[in-house]
Structure formats: C-alpha cells, structure tokens
Design an enzyme around this catalytic site. Structure first.
Site, short mmCIF file in Angstrom:
data_model
loop_
_atom_site.label_atom_id
_atom_site.label_comp_id
_atom_site.label_asym_id
_atom_site.label_seq_id
_atom_site.Cartn_x
_atom_site.Cartn_y
_atom_site.Cartn_z
N CYS A 256 0.82 -1.20 0.00
CA CYS A 256 0.00 0.00 0.00
C CYS A 256 0.86 1.26 0.00
O CYS A 256 1.50 1.56 -1.00
CB CYS A 256 -0.98 -0.04 1.18
SG CYS A 256 -2.46 0.95 0.90
N HIS A 350 -3.70 -5.24 0.16
CA HIS A 350 -3.48 -5.75 1.52
C HIS A 350 -3.49 -7.28 1.55
O HIS A 350 -4.54 -7.89 1.76
CB HIS A 350 -4.56 -5.20 2.45
CG HIS A 350 -4.40 -3.74 2.75
ND1 HIS A 350 -3.82 -3.28 3.91
CD2 HIS A 350 -4.70 -2.64 2.02
CE1 HIS A 350 -3.79 -1.96 3.90
NE2 HIS A 350 -4.32 -1.55 2.76
N GLU A 352 -2.48 -9.13 3.90
CA GLU A 352 -2.78 -9.67 5.23
C GLU A 352 -4.26 -10.00 5.38
O GLU A 352 -4.67 -10.73 6.28
CB GLU A 352 -2.34 -8.69 6.32
CG GLU A 352 -3.27 -7.55 6.60
CD GLU A 352 -3.26 -6.47 5.54
OE1 GLU A 352 -4.20 -5.66 5.49
OE2 GLU A 352 -2.30 -6.42 4.74
#
Length: 389
Positions: A256, A350, A352
C-alpha cells in the site's frame, strides 16, 4: 427503539444529505471515500490508513455483528467520520462484546445514518473523492460547507507520522525464528506482523521517522514498509531510507503506502486517483503468473509507472508486477538484478486480508523466499572469499 437527533452531511461541492446522528454527537471533517466491503467494518474503522477520512459504507446494513476485541487492526478507531444507511438495532454475534454505535460514541467518532449511501457513492464515483462535513449541531448546509472548504485537503497531507508507533516494539516469531525483519510503521495493521510471525519471522516494528542506522541496528534479513495514510509525495524520509536500503541490497517488501514509497524510491511519480480503491473485492492480476486475485484495497494514490516495459533504475530494472483489472492502475512493482532475479517487490493492496479474501497470502511466502535467496547468496560469497585465502 433508539431515538436519534437530526444530522447533516455536506460535500465540498454543495451536495447535501440529511439523516440522523450515529455514534458521537458533534461535528467532523475529512475526505469522503466509499468502502465496498459487505463485511469487515471493524477492521476498516481501525485501519490507520483511513486517518482523516470519512468512510461511506456501500453495504446498506451495518453493525449486525457488533464489535469484538479480536478483530481490531490497531488500538483505536481512526476514521474521521462514518456514514451508514441502515444501522443494526442490536448486535447479533457470539463474538460481540458491545454494539458498533456504542463503540463509535465511546471513541468520539461522529457519524450519520439514514443516508442514501447509494446516491452518495454514485456522486463520489462521478465527481471524485472530496472533502465533507458531518454535523449534529449545524442545520444550515451553506454554513457547514464553508467549514468544509476551510478544512485541509488530502493532497499534500503528511499523515504517516501521526499514526506511527512512537517507540519500537517486537512481534516474536511463532516457534523457531527463521528471519528478522525491520518493519517501518507508516500505519501498520495488527494482522501484518502476525502473518510474518506465522512464517517464523521476528518483526521489529520501527517508527516512521527511523533512519538507516535504526534499521541496520536490528541486523535484519529483510525490510518491510507498511500501509498508511496521506500523500506519498510527503514521504521524503521513508523514500530516502528505502533508497539507502536498496543500495545495500537488503530484501524489501512493501504494501500500500509502502508500494508508493517504493515507486518514488525507484524514480517513479505518484498521483491521486479520482475516488480510489477501497473494499475487499478488487480484481488484480499477478503478471508473472497470469493469476487473477480478489484483493482487499484501501488507497487513494497510485504509482505512475509504464505497464508495457521495464524501467532502468539506479538499483536495477523495475517493472509493474500487478495491475488492477478494473482500471489498469499499478498494483505492484518488482525490482530485479542483472540476472533477472527478484531483489525487492511491493503491492498496492493488503495481502494480510483483514478483512478480506486470502488470495494474496502467497506474497508473504514470496518475501520469505526472497530472504532465503539473499542469505544463500551471502553465504556463497563468504565461502568464495574464504576459499581465496
């Protein structure tokens, strides 16, 4: 049934919506953006990347799972304001510890409900993200708009330092430690170090103001830059740090904001998107494999890099590794050495996945592989040097 006071939402172009107060009473200002996830509102609210942004939820019914103590992505709610259409009357989840509105009120987050979020989203999509004000005390739209126009814009906003940790801390590896990573906190989410810890990585989380000496003091096997808020054109310190790290061939992985900083470090520009990518359903193609991933996004800026050719940089050839299939926005960068081997990489989304799909979890494994290869190269060079004596 909850009795709500009237509330007013005014965009900087004068478009006005009336609704009811939701969360804390009062007045707030920020950049109006829309998030397209049907779930994961708690992770959205606690994502530091949303600092100074007013989030419009496109899903009409929000709050039905309440708030728990397991899913926050930081220690607090970071959004400047919250806009929903139909708030849940009560939480209905065995994991819930309190209601969403109760949490927003406790943290002083001003919101508005009963708004036609479909119309508001369409307006932002056509006109672009813009400043907005929400008030439960002001009834005059023009008076509120004057205060909106006096509020700071997102372009030129230097925000990473405001959300970063002030002191270093360590997230230990799960089980045996295989690698040590220095992670620059530009607005890091809780789940990101956990994903690395699951792979045997000990993560040293450092403040956004850290220097190359701070990074080297950790004796890292790799360097990671996190997500974060604001305009990447203001991130001169992290850009300089990354350039020094790339010059030392430290394996790098960024997500990001870390992708935008990587782009700047390589010599590319950045620019503001019309309304950005936010939500957990964005299609991205990994150009090295051709695989299409459904990914979680939260970014209003992007890297300006050519899609059709590699670019020579002081650190080696760089190329666009991932691209958004909706609008061809650069979603990843890869830096290679003279043999074509990967040296550093980043993605704009993202992996994660908190909240969101897990299609991109392989990127953490790619980081592990990169550090393994770097360690093998160092070992080989050491053995060769020893053999020359």
């Amino acid at each position: 049934m909850t009795t709500r006071n009237p509330a007013l939402l005014v965009l900087e172009d004068g478009r006005t919506f009336r609704g009811e107060s939701y969360g804390a009473p009062g007045e707030t200002f920020g950049e109006a953006v829309f998030a397209t996830g049907m779930t994961g509102y708690q992770e959205t609210l606690t994502d530091p990347s949303y600092y100074q942004q007013v989030v419009v939820q496109t899903a009409p019914h929000i709050g039905n799972t309440g708030v728990n103590d397991d899913d926050p992505e930081s220690s607090r709610v970071w959004v400047a304001g919250y806009v929903v259409r139909d708030p849940a009357r009560r939480a209905s989840s065995w994991r819930a510890r309190r209601g969403l509105e109760e949490e927003l009120a406790a943290q002083g987050i001003v919101g508005i409900s009963g708004v036609d979020t479909r119309a508001l989203t369409r307006h932002l999509r056509e006109r672009g993200a813009m400043r907005v004000g929400i008030s439960s005390s002001e009834t005059d739209p023009e008076a509120l708009r004057e205060r909106v126009l006096a509020s700071p814009p997102m372009v030129g906003a230097d925000l990473a330092g405001a959300v970063s940790t002030t002191e270093p801390y360590v997230v230990p590896a799960d089980g045996e430690r295989r690698f040590t990573v220095a992670a620059l906190d530009l607005g890091i989410k809780t789940m990101t170090p956990r994903r690395m810890a699951e792979r045997g990585i000990e993560v040293h989380v450092l403040p956004a103001s850290s220097s190359i000496d701070d990074v080297l003091a950790v004796r890292p096997d790799g360097l990671f830059f996190s997500n974060g808020p604001g305009d990447p054109q203001t991130a001169d310190g992290p850009v300089q740090l990354l350039r020094e790290a790339l010059g030392r061939d430290i394996p790098y992985f960024g997500i990001c904001f870390g992708n935008q900083v990587f782009g700047r470090a390589l010599g590319f520009g950045t620019y503001k998107l019309g309304y950005g990518h936010r939500g957990i359903n964005q299609p991205v193609q990994d150009r090295s494999t051709g695989k299409v991933e459904v990914t979680a996004h939260n970014h209003g800026f992007a890297v300006d890099a050519p899609l059709d050719r590699p670019t020579d940089t002081p650190y080696g050839p760089a190329e666009v590794s991932h691209v958004c299939l909706n609008d061809d926005v650069v979603e990843g960068l890869a830096l290679r050495d003279g043999t074509g081997a990967l040296k550093a990489f980043s993605v704009q989304y993202h992996p994660e996945a908190a909240a969101g799909p897990h299609d991109a979890a392989y990127l953490f494994d790619r980081f592990v592989t990169l550090m393994e290869q770097s360690a093998a190269t160092v070992t080989s060079q050491t053995n060769t040097t020893d053999g020359d004596h």
